[in-house]
Scaffold this motif. Structure first.
Motif, short mmCIF file in Angstrom:
data_model
loop_
_atom_site.label_atom_id
_atom_site.label_comp_id
_atom_site.label_asym_id
_atom_site.label_seq_id
_atom_site.Cartn_x
_atom_site.Cartn_y
_atom_site.Cartn_z
N LEU A 84 1.03 6.68 8.74
CA LEU A 84 2.08 6.76 7.75
C LEU A 84 1.60 7.39 6.45
CD1 LEU A 84 4.93 6.31 6.89
CD2 LEU A 84 4.40 3.91 6.44
N ARG A 85 0.40 7.05 6.02
CA ARG A 85 -0.13 7.64 4.77
C ARG A 85 -0.17 9.16 4.86
NH1 ARG A 85 -2.59 4.62 0.93
NH2 ARG A 85 -3.79 6.44 0.28
N VAL A 120 3.42 10.60 4.64
CA VAL A 120 3.88 10.52 3.24
C VAL A 120 3.21 11.61 2.41
CG1 VAL A 120 3.84 9.12 1.14
CG2 VAL A 120 4.47 8.06 3.32
N GLU A 164 0.84 -1.21 0.00
CA GLU A 164 0.00 0.00 0.00
C GLU A 164 0.87 1.25 0.00
OE1 GLU A 164 -3.34 2.23 2.82
OE2 GLU A 164 -2.09 0.64 3.66
N ILE A 165 1.90 1.28 0.86
CA ILE A 165 2.76 2.45 0.95
C ILE A 165 3.65 2.56 -0.29
CG2 ILE A 165 4.65 3.54 2.25
CD1 ILE A 165 1.81 3.80 3.51
N TYR A 190 6.22 8.17 12.63
CA TYR A 190 6.98 7.96 11.41
C TYR A 190 7.78 9.18 10.98
CZ TYR A 190 3.95 3.92 11.24
OH TYR A 190 3.29 2.77 11.55
N ILE A 220 11.73 5.92 4.56
CA ILE A 220 10.65 5.88 5.54
C ILE A 220 11.16 5.13 6.77
CG2 ILE A 220 8.31 5.05 6.03
CD1 ILE A 220 7.73 5.36 3.02
#
Length: 197
Positions: free
Chosen positions: A84-85, A88, A17-18, A56, A43
């Protein structure tokens, strides 16, 4: 890009996904400038918060001709950095702004001033402690008495020539001077109309 995207994970398990999100964001960067030579994304989840779990950290390094643009979103104790999303997304949004500024600079869209910005006092209110300056770049710029240096606010009169530094972020009243310094005579074109750009 000349070299493929490099994506590294540290202290965190890589997820499809990431990886997909990062690839999508890098492709989006290339819509703003297609001359990117390489992009490295790091990351990490180096910090275990006792209260919140992992926080993160995302670093993006984008190489462009003659330069390298870097964005680091460091971990801190903001709850948003647990997702995390979101981290990012925020890091890439910052990189988009940085890339646009860089592109404007190299294409000459950012004006370089030969010296400090100058202007003349267009209006002054001694009782309330503020005034406005019409600058040589035709902007009408607000200033407060506390921004006057090398002289006193009370001594300034309408029409006085000044040198000024404009704050980078505009206030609700438009451009505002952070520093105003009285100077000697100034050749001024009175036919120009002020604007609030």
């Amino acid at each position: 890009m000349e070299t493929p995207l490099e994506l590294s994970f540290a202290d965190i398990e890589p997820s499809d996904e990431i990886k997909s999100l990062v690839a999508e964001k890098v492709a989006h960067l290339e819509t703003f400038y297609d001359g990117i030579t390489s992009c490295h994304v790091y990351i990490r989840a180096p910090h275990q918060s006792q209260r919140k779990g992992n926080l993160y950290e995302v670093t993006i390094e984008v190489r462009v001709p003659g330069d390298e643009l870097v964005v680091r979103k460091h971990q801190d104790d903001k709850a948003v950095n647990e997702h995390l999303r979101v981290v990012v997304r925020d890091a890439f949004a910052t990189m988009v702004r940085k890339l646009k500024r860089w592109k404007d600079q190299v294409s000459g869209n950012v004006k370089a001033h030969d010296g400090p910005l100058q202007g003349k006092v267009a209006e002054i209110n001694h009782d309330e402690g503020y005034g406005q300056i019409i600058a040589t770049d035709h902007r009408l710029i607000y200033f407060h008495k506390n921004s006057v240096v090398d002289g006193s606010f009370e001594a300034l009169q309408q029409g006085a020539a000044v040198e000024l530094v404009v704050q980078t972020g505009e206030s609700g009243i438009g451009p505002q001077a952070s520093t105003v310094r009285p100077i000697g005579g100034l050749a001024y074109d009175s036919t120009s109309k002020p604007s609030r750009r």
